[in-house]
Design a protein around this motif. Structure first.
Motif, mmCIF file in Angstrom:
data_model
loop_
_atom_site.group_PDB
_atom_site.id
_atom_site.type_symbol
_atom_site.label_atom_id
_atom_site.label_comp_id
_atom_site.label_asym_id
_atom_site.label_seq_id
_atom_site.Cartn_x
_atom_site.Cartn_y
_atom_site.Cartn_z
ATOM 1 N N UNK A 89 18.493 69.764 -10.551
ATOM 2 C CA UNK A 89 17.590 70.268 -9.512
ATOM 3 C C UNK A 89 18.335 71.049 -8.437
ATOM 4 N N UNK A 90 19.599 70.691 -8.206
ATOM 5 C CA UNK A 90 20.396 71.352 -7.181
ATOM 6 C C UNK A 90 21.659 71.915 -7.814
ATOM 7 N N UNK A 91 21.695 73.216 -8.116
ATOM 8 C CA UNK A 91 22.883 73.815 -8.737
ATOM 9 C C UNK A 91 24.149 73.621 -7.914
ATOM 10 N N UNK A 92 24.010 73.610 -6.609
ATOM 11 C CA UNK A 92 25.187 73.414 -5.755
ATOM 12 C C UNK A 92 25.745 72.006 -5.910
ATOM 13 N N UNK A 93 24.866 71.039 -6.131
ATOM 14 C CA UNK A 93 25.312 69.671 -6.344
ATOM 15 C C UNK A 93 26.083 69.561 -7.658
ATOM 16 N N UNK A 94 25.609 70.267 -8.687
ATOM 17 C CA UNK A 94 26.344 70.279 -9.948
ATOM 18 C C UNK A 94 27.737 70.865 -9.746
ATOM 19 N N UNK A 95 27.821 71.931 -8.993
ATOM 20 C CA UNK A 95 29.114 72.562 -8.737
ATOM 21 C C UNK A 95 30.036 71.618 -7.974
ATOM 22 N N UNK A 96 29.482 70.920 -7.011
ATOM 23 C CA UNK A 96 30.292 69.967 -6.245
ATOM 24 C C UNK A 96 30.783 68.824 -7.131
ATOM 25 N N UNK A 97 29.951 68.414 -8.080
ATOM 26 C CA UNK A 97 30.356 67.333 -8.986
ATOM 27 C C UNK A 97 31.570 67.737 -9.812
ATOM 28 N N UNK A 98 31.562 68.967 -10.313
ATOM 29 C CA UNK A 98 32.692 69.446 -11.103
ATOM 30 C C UNK A 98 33.926 69.680 -10.231
ATOM 31 N N UNK A 99 33.728 70.186 -9.032
ATOM 32 C CA UNK A 99 34.863 70.384 -8.125
ATOM 33 C C UNK A 99 35.535 69.052 -7.797
ATOM 34 N N UNK A 100 34.726 68.014 -7.668
ATOM 35 C CA UNK A 100 35.251 66.706 -7.281
ATOM 36 C C UNK A 100 36.147 66.093 -8.346
ATOM 37 N N UNK A 101 35.972 66.495 -9.605
ATOM 38 C CA UNK A 101 36.780 65.907 -10.682
ATOM 39 C C UNK A 101 37.848 66.865 -11.193
ATOM 40 N N UNK A 102 38.021 68.003 -10.547
ATOM 41 C CA UNK A 102 38.966 69.007 -11.057
ATOM 42 C C UNK A 102 40.393 68.472 -11.116
ATOM 43 N N UNK A 103 40.793 67.703 -10.106
ATOM 44 C CA UNK A 103 42.155 67.162 -10.113
ATOM 45 C C UNK A 103 42.321 66.166 -11.257
#
Length: 241
Positions: A157-171
């Motif tokens: 529902x929130x594309x920005x939330x999806x992006x934040x989820x992936x950014x959070x696990x990048x490390x």
């Protein structure tokens, strides 16, 4: 050459394999050059097709009918679930060998699931609907939404939330990628020059993403370890139907 194995796979509108667990077995079959043919099953047809074929469990409890399932023609036997099929294939067709377990491989698989499982699952689940037939869509929506407790569309529902989820696990993904490259001086695979079951775990997951949504595939391929294993497995992914 006549088929020795019938592989039951998950159907989709693209007519190719996309299930990551089926890909692990398909990669073994292709790598070992075991002749086989595929029967694709729609989600709502899996149980009614396999129930008359697969022997019931020896222990009490409800059996979950699933793919992959194989029918091994020479021994007239059905085997269900990748965890059971892989050791059967390795013992029956030992050459070329595929190491099924290793300390490094077990660490990679556990960390990949722990780091990426939730984000990948959320990103994948609603998009998967786009490659299913109307019958399979109805089944998929009904069963998944009952488990989730909300509509599939709410996952994205929130594309920005999806992006934040992936950014959070990048490390965390970079850490897994580093583990994958432990033996990079000896070859492109996890253990070096030859593939193991962990490589098929990685490549199968990435191919699922590629079939469902190229953008999800590119997220994973941006990390060298994942990209190198996937590209090294491509020769064993040519037979995909």
């Amino acid at each position: 050459m006549s088929a020795e194995i019938i592989l039951y796979d998950l159907a989709n509108t693209k007519g190719v394999c996309f299930s990551p667990v089926v890909w692990r077995i398909r990669l073994m079959l292709n790598y070992k050059r075991i002749p086989y043919k595929t029967i694709f099953l729609e989600f709502p047809d899996i149980e009614e097709t396999l129930k008359p074929l697969v022997p019931p469990p020896t222990s009490e409890g409800k059996i979950k009918y699933t793919v992959p399932t194989i029918y091994h023609i020479p021994s007239d036997s059905y085997i269900m679930d990748s965890a059971q099929i892989a050791p059967f294939l390795e013992s029956t067709y030992p050459e070329p060998p595929v190491p099924l377990t290793s300390e490094l491989g077990g660490t990679i698989e556990a960390q990949a699931r722990g780091v990426m499982g939730a984000a990948l699952g959320d990103s994948m689940m609603s998009r998967e609907m786009n490659i299913l037939s109307p019958r399979a869509q109805e089944y998929f929506r009904r069963t998944r939404e009952a488990h989730l407790g909300h509509r599939l569309e709410d996952l994205l529902a929130d594309p920005e939330e999806e992006e934040r989820s992936w950014d959070a696990i990048s490390e965390g993904i970079r850490t897994v990628s580093g583990l994958i490259r432990t033996n990079k001086d000896n070859g492109p695979f996890v253990l070096g020059a030859r593939p193991s079951y962990t490589d098929f775990f990685i490549a199968g997951t990435m191919q699922m993403a590629r079939v469902v949504d190229e953008g999800l595939f590119l997220r994973m391929a941006a990390y060298d370890g994942f990209k190198e294993v996937y590209e090294a497995c491509l020769p064993y992914m040519e037979k995909n139907d």
